[in-house]
Design an enzyme around this catalytic site. Sequence first.
Site, PDB file in Angstrom:
ATOM      1  CG  ASN A   9      49.423  43.035  42.328  1.00 11.67           C
ATOM      2  OD1 ASN A   9      48.349  42.444  42.301  1.00 11.67           O
ATOM      3  ND2 ASN A   9      50.086  43.369  41.243  1.00 11.67           N
ATOM      4  CE  LYS A  16      53.525  40.393  40.519  1.00  7.11           C
ATOM      5  NZ  LYS A  16      53.535  41.041  39.226  1.00  7.11           N
ATOM      6  NE  ARG A  90      46.878  45.416  39.176  1.00  7.58           N
ATOM      7  CZ  ARG A  90      47.167  44.430  38.340  1.00  7.58           C
ATOM      8  NH1 ARG A  90      48.009  43.484  38.685  1.00  7.58           N
ATOM      9  NH2 ARG A  90      46.611  44.396  37.159  1.00  7.58           N
ATOM     10  CG  HIS A 179      46.991  46.307  31.923  1.00  2.12           C
ATOM     11  ND1 HIS A 179      47.023  45.693  30.687  1.00  2.12           N
ATOM     12  CD2 HIS A 179      47.403  45.381  32.811  1.00  2.12           C
ATOM     13  CE1 HIS A 179      47.444  44.453  30.820  1.00  2.12           C
ATOM     14  NE2 HIS A 179      47.672  44.224  32.110  1.00  2.12           N
ATOM     15  CG  ASN A 210      52.700  36.734  31.072  1.00  3.19           C
ATOM     16  OD1 ASN A 210      52.507  36.090  30.028  1.00  3.19           O
ATOM     17  ND2 ASN A 210      53.460  36.314  32.057  1.00  3.19           N
ATOM     18  NE  ARG A 240      44.798  37.238  30.626  1.00  6.39           N
ATOM     19  CZ  ARG A 240      45.096  38.388  31.236  1.00  6.39           C
ATOM     20  NH1 ARG A 240      44.568  39.520  30.812  1.00  6.39           N
ATOM     21  NH2 ARG A 240      45.907  38.403  32.262  1.00  6.39           N
ATOM     22  CB  VAL A 330      56.433  42.259  25.390  1.00  7.95           C
ATOM     23  CG1 VAL A 330      56.647  42.230  23.886  1.00  7.95           C
ATOM     24  CG2 VAL A 330      56.264  40.847  25.942  1.00  7.95           C
ATOM     25  CD  GLU A 383      50.854  47.924  36.506  1.00  3.96           C
ATOM     26  OE1 GLU A 383      51.843  47.167  36.377  1.00  3.96           O
ATOM     27  OE2 GLU A 383      49.704  47.589  36.201  1.00  3.96           O
TER      28      GLU A 383
HETATM   29  P1  ADP Z   1      53.100  40.890  33.794  1.00  2.00           P
HETATM   30  O1  ADP Z   1      51.946  41.124  32.879  1.00  2.00           O
HETATM   31  O2  ADP Z   1      53.136  39.506  34.358  1.00  2.00           O
HETATM   32  O3  ADP Z   1      53.359  41.995  34.788  1.00  2.00           O
HETATM   33  P2  ADP Z   1      55.563  41.780  32.518  1.00  2.00           P
HETATM   34  O4  ADP Z   1      55.208  43.175  32.235  1.00  2.00           O
HETATM   35  O5  ADP Z   1      56.631  41.496  33.514  1.00  2.00           O
HETATM   36  O6  ADP Z   1      54.310  40.870  32.796  1.00  2.00           O
HETATM   37  O7  ADP Z   1      56.001  41.119  31.111  1.00  2.00           O
HETATM   38  C1  ADP Z   1      56.292  39.769  31.000  1.00  2.00           C
HETATM   39  C2  ADP Z   1      56.677  39.500  29.563  1.00  2.00           C
HETATM   40  O8  ADP Z   1      57.805  40.310  29.200  1.00  2.00           O
HETATM   41  C3  ADP Z   1      57.101  38.062  29.298  1.00  2.00           C
HETATM   42  O9  ADP Z   1      56.523  37.597  28.097  1.00  2.00           O
HETATM   43  C4  ADP Z   1      58.602  38.177  29.125  1.00  2.00           C
HETATM   44  O10 ADP Z   1      59.103  37.211  28.253  1.00  2.00           O
HETATM   45  C5  ADP Z   1      58.727  39.544  28.490  1.00  2.00           C
HETATM   46  N1  ADP Z   1      60.104  40.023  28.635  1.00  2.00           N
HETATM   47  C6  ADP Z   1      60.769  40.328  29.761  1.00  2.00           C
HETATM   48  N2  ADP Z   1      62.061  40.657  29.480  1.00  2.00           N
HETATM   49  C7  ADP Z   1      62.192  40.545  28.145  1.00  2.00           C
HETATM   50  C8  ADP Z   1      63.281  40.755  27.224  1.00  2.00           C
HETATM   51  N3  ADP Z   1      64.490  41.127  27.636  1.00  2.00           N
HETATM   52  N4  ADP Z   1      63.034  40.537  25.908  1.00  2.00           N
HETATM   53  C9  ADP Z   1      61.830  40.155  25.461  1.00  2.00           C
HETATM   54  N5  ADP Z   1      60.780  39.937  26.280  1.00  2.00           N
HETATM   55  C10 ADP Z   1      60.946  40.139  27.594  1.00  2.00           C
END
Ligand code: ADP
Length: 396
Positions: A9, A16, A90, A179, A210, A240, A330, A383
């Site tokens: 990726n 990654k 990806r 996504h 994110n 965003r 999240v 993914e």
């Molecule tokens: P990306 O879109 O970069 O792949 P992820 O799916 O890893 O992102 O999600 C990143 C988000 O998830 C960040 O905002 C992070 O704070 C949140 N996050 C990760 N672990 C927790 C947790 N234990 N509690 C709340 N939010 C979390």
Amino acid sequence: MKGSVLVVNSGSSSIKYQLVDPESGEALASGLIERIGEPDGVVTHRHGGVDREHRGPIADHGVGLQLAFAMFAEAGIELASAGIAAVGHRVVHGGEVFYRPTEITAEVLAEIARLSSLAPLHNPANVTGIESAMAALPDVPHVAVFDTAFFHTLPESARTYAIDSRIAREFGVRRYGFHGTSHEYVSGRVADVLGRDLASLHQIVLHLGNGASASAIAGGKAMDTSMGLTPLEGLVMGTRSGDIDPGIVMHLRRSAGLEVDDIDDLLNRRSGLKGLSGVNDFRELRALIEAGDEAASLAYRVYVHRLRKYIGAYMVTLGRLDAITFTAGVGENAAEVRADALAGLEGFGIEVDAERNAARGREARVISTDASTVAVLVVPTNEELAIARAAREFER
Ligand code: ADP
């Protein structure tokens, strides 16, 4: 290692990667190459529970991958001769051209590069990563898996923007969605977890990382999704804005004298949770809210408000709803977001069980009450596994 798939990726300054067993889903090794092109590059590599790290300048994506391969070798795996089945890449934007996993030839690569006008931040980085990986592993099939592909089935009414249709056609302006690999994987897992036939399910999937997006899926096919021409549209995200009045762009151009690139930067990198509260990480946002920070509290309320708006819209789009699923950082971890997004919807047959919602775990699980007519689930996305399985189909 035989039969495993290397999943790559590539971002603009990072890659990654994961070596995945496509049968079991086990990640045999994984790593992150960061700060490519800068003096303080770093490769972190994990294999067999051991973390290795390399620090130093990484000139380009090719050098980064060579460093990663050297770390595989240190751990006893010669990647080029390990019998891996394929490399899965990806790729963010497949435009109107690519809607299924595609083996990468010179023509395919040229087409992915051509689609860069639709994804200027992503597709060029994907192309660089693919070229580097193909040079390093020339004898295995390289397969592109597109983030947009799952949304190929969007009905015309959902994918069309109401603008001058000639201009839209000429410049490829339509809703593509992103996504997709995650929405497809997660909606398939929902059918497994519920023991139901995917073809019979009407579902909403909320990918909240994110970046964040929502989708409405009927019978395994995408009916609508919140991201559009680019991944900027829709939900409030880490940095965003998601949906805004497009008039804001003209207003900022005229009144604040901002250039297009400034507005691009504003909406993609300095908006969303970060723009409202100063932080984009949900854990930091939560800490600020707990400390009584008003701006963070507002950011959270705006985030949840938008989420509820999409849930409502997609319930009506689908007409009937069987499942709502939360995934990504999240969605998988923030129980309060899940509770607040679905609070007060008992009248619609949606009832989250407080105890099930609060329980932590890495497994896919149902968090609705037994009385809830709509199942609410948490399903960890994967993914990499979805890409590995798609790429393995091209094994020679
Ligand atoms: P990306 O879109 O970069 O792949 P992820 O799916 O890893 O992102 O999600 C990143 C988000 O998830 C960040 O905002 C992070 O704070 C949140 N996050 C990760 N672990 C927790 C947790 N234990 N509690 C709340 N939010 C979390």
